[in-house]
Scaffold this motif. Structure first.
Motif, PDB file in Angstrom:
ATOM      1  N   UNK A  54       0.659  -1.507  -0.030  1.00 48.11           N
ATOM      2  CA  UNK A  54      -0.059  -0.039   0.061  1.00 48.11           C
ATOM      3  C   UNK A  54       0.882   1.186   0.078  1.00 48.11           C
ATOM      4  N   UNK A  55       0.795   2.215  -0.775  1.00 47.71           N
ATOM      5  CA  UNK A  55       1.286   3.237  -1.142  1.00 47.71           C
ATOM      6  C   UNK A  55       0.417   4.573  -0.490  1.00 47.71           C
ATOM      7  N   UNK A  56       0.881   4.995   0.286  1.00 47.02           N
ATOM      8  CA  UNK A  56      -0.111   6.093   1.142  1.00 47.02           C
ATOM      9  C   UNK A  56       0.887   7.371   1.189  1.00 47.02           C
ATOM     10  N   UNK A  67      -5.180  13.468   6.291  1.00 42.30           N
ATOM     11  CA  UNK A  67      -5.591  12.113   6.746  1.00 42.30           C
ATOM     12  C   UNK A  67      -5.554  11.836   8.059  1.00 42.30           C
ATOM     13  N   UNK A  68      -6.424  11.487   8.966  1.00 43.33           N
ATOM     14  CA  UNK A  68      -6.129  11.291  10.373  1.00 43.33           C
ATOM     15  C   UNK A  68      -6.324   9.967  10.512  1.00 43.33           C
ATOM     16  N   UNK A  69      -6.648   8.863   9.724  1.00 50.46           N
ATOM     17  CA  UNK A  69      -6.809   7.661  10.009  1.00 50.46           C
ATOM     18  C   UNK A  69      -6.354   6.814   8.633  1.00 50.46           C
ATOM     19  N   UNK A  70      -5.344   6.236   8.868  1.00 50.10           N
ATOM     20  CA  UNK A  70      -4.882   5.292   7.757  1.00 50.10           C
ATOM     21  C   UNK A  70      -5.120   3.616   8.385  1.00 50.10           C
ATOM     22  N   UNK A  79       4.198   1.666   2.191  1.00 49.86           N
ATOM     23  CA  UNK A  79       5.259   2.715   1.808  1.00 49.86           C
ATOM     24  C   UNK A  79       4.435   4.005   2.113  1.00 49.86           C
ATOM     25  N   UNK A  80       5.050   4.748   2.819  1.00 47.95           N
ATOM     26  CA  UNK A  80       4.550   6.141   3.340  1.00 47.95           C
ATOM     27  C   UNK A  80       5.351   7.279   2.971  1.00 47.95           C
ATOM     28  N   UNK A  81       4.678   8.215   2.378  1.00 52.96           N
ATOM     29  CA  UNK A  81       5.142   9.443   1.854  1.00 52.96           C
ATOM     30  C   UNK A  81       4.883  10.697   2.624  1.00 52.96           C
ATOM     31  N   UNK A  82       5.516  11.709   2.902  1.00 52.56           N
ATOM     32  CA  UNK A  82       5.353  12.818   3.471  1.00 52.56           C
ATOM     33  C   UNK A  82       5.439  13.883   2.447  1.00 52.56           C
ATOM     34  N   UNK A  83       4.355  15.001   2.223  1.00 54.52           N
ATOM     35  CA  UNK A  83       4.352  15.839   1.487  1.00 54.52           C
ATOM     36  C   UNK A  83       4.038  17.200   2.319  1.00 54.52           C
ATOM     37  N   UNK A  84       4.709  18.215   2.184  1.00 53.07           N
ATOM     38  CA  UNK A  84       4.196  19.384   2.932  1.00 53.07           C
ATOM     39  C   UNK A  84       3.805  20.356   1.846  1.00 53.07           C
ATOM     40  N   UNK A 134      -4.151   8.297  13.521  1.00 47.15           N
ATOM     41  CA  UNK A 134      -3.778   6.815  13.901  1.00 47.15           C
ATOM     42  C   UNK A 134      -3.731   6.251  12.662  1.00 47.15           C
ATOM     43  N   UNK A 135      -2.721   5.365  12.828  1.00 45.87           N
ATOM     44  CA  UNK A 135      -2.506   4.247  11.730  1.00 45.87           C
ATOM     45  C   UNK A 135      -3.226   2.913  12.694  1.00 45.87           C
ATOM     46  N   UNK A 136      -4.214   2.386  11.830  1.00 44.33           N
ATOM     47  CA  UNK A 136      -4.931   1.254  12.306  1.00 44.33           C
ATOM     48  C   UNK A 136      -4.478   0.158  11.431  1.00 44.33           C
TER      49      UNK A 136
END
Ligand SMILES: [Cu+2]
Length: 138
Positions: A54-56, A67-70, A79-84, A134-136
């Motif tokens: 899963x790419x998020x 997103x407040x719930x993953x 695969x988590x990416x942060x974009x500002x 939260x990551x669920x």
């Protein structure tokens, strides 16, 4: 003397043959068990490694994440990416040793089920403490 030695040799030969038969019988069973045991863990670990990928991408602004719930499934590779979009924010999930800066990615296997807090990891301003979620892993 010769007769006695011959009998002794014959006796040991019979004992040796009996011992070889007994050992080979046990050894045969032992080998069967040994060959089954290693195959059991490898089949049971296969589904965990075969999870989906899963790419998020989480986008951060002043002062929230989009997103407040993953939600992911246990065993998924994430695969988590942060974009500002604006501001200077980080993204951390302490339970999964994830800590990203703008533009960075982290890949991990969600092997622990549960609910794990994430938060901004950079002191970005007045709304910093509200940048949580939260990551669920289910
Ligand atoms: Cu912050």
């Amino acid at each position: 003397m010769n007769k006695f030695a011959f009998r002794t040799t014959l006796y040991f030969a019979l004992v040796t043959i009996a011992a070889v038969i007994a050992l080979s019988g046990c050894g045969g069973n032992g080998n069967n068990n040994a060959s089954e045991s290693p195959s059991t863990p490898s089949t049971s670990s296969a589904p965990a490694a075969g999870g989906a990928t899963k790419e998020i991408t989480v986008t951060a602004t002043n002062f929230q994440f989009d997103q407040t719930e993953l939600k992911v499934n246990k065993g998924d590779t994430v695969k988590l990416t942060l974009k500002n979009d604006n501001g200077n924010h980080g993204f951390k999930i302490p339970d999964y040793d994830v800590n990203l800066k703008n533009g960075e990615s982290a890949t991990f296997v969600a092997d622990k089920a549960g609910t794990f807090d994430f938060a901004c990891s950079i002191q970005c301003g007045t709304g910093h403490n509200e940048m949580t979620g939260q990551l669920i892993v289910q």
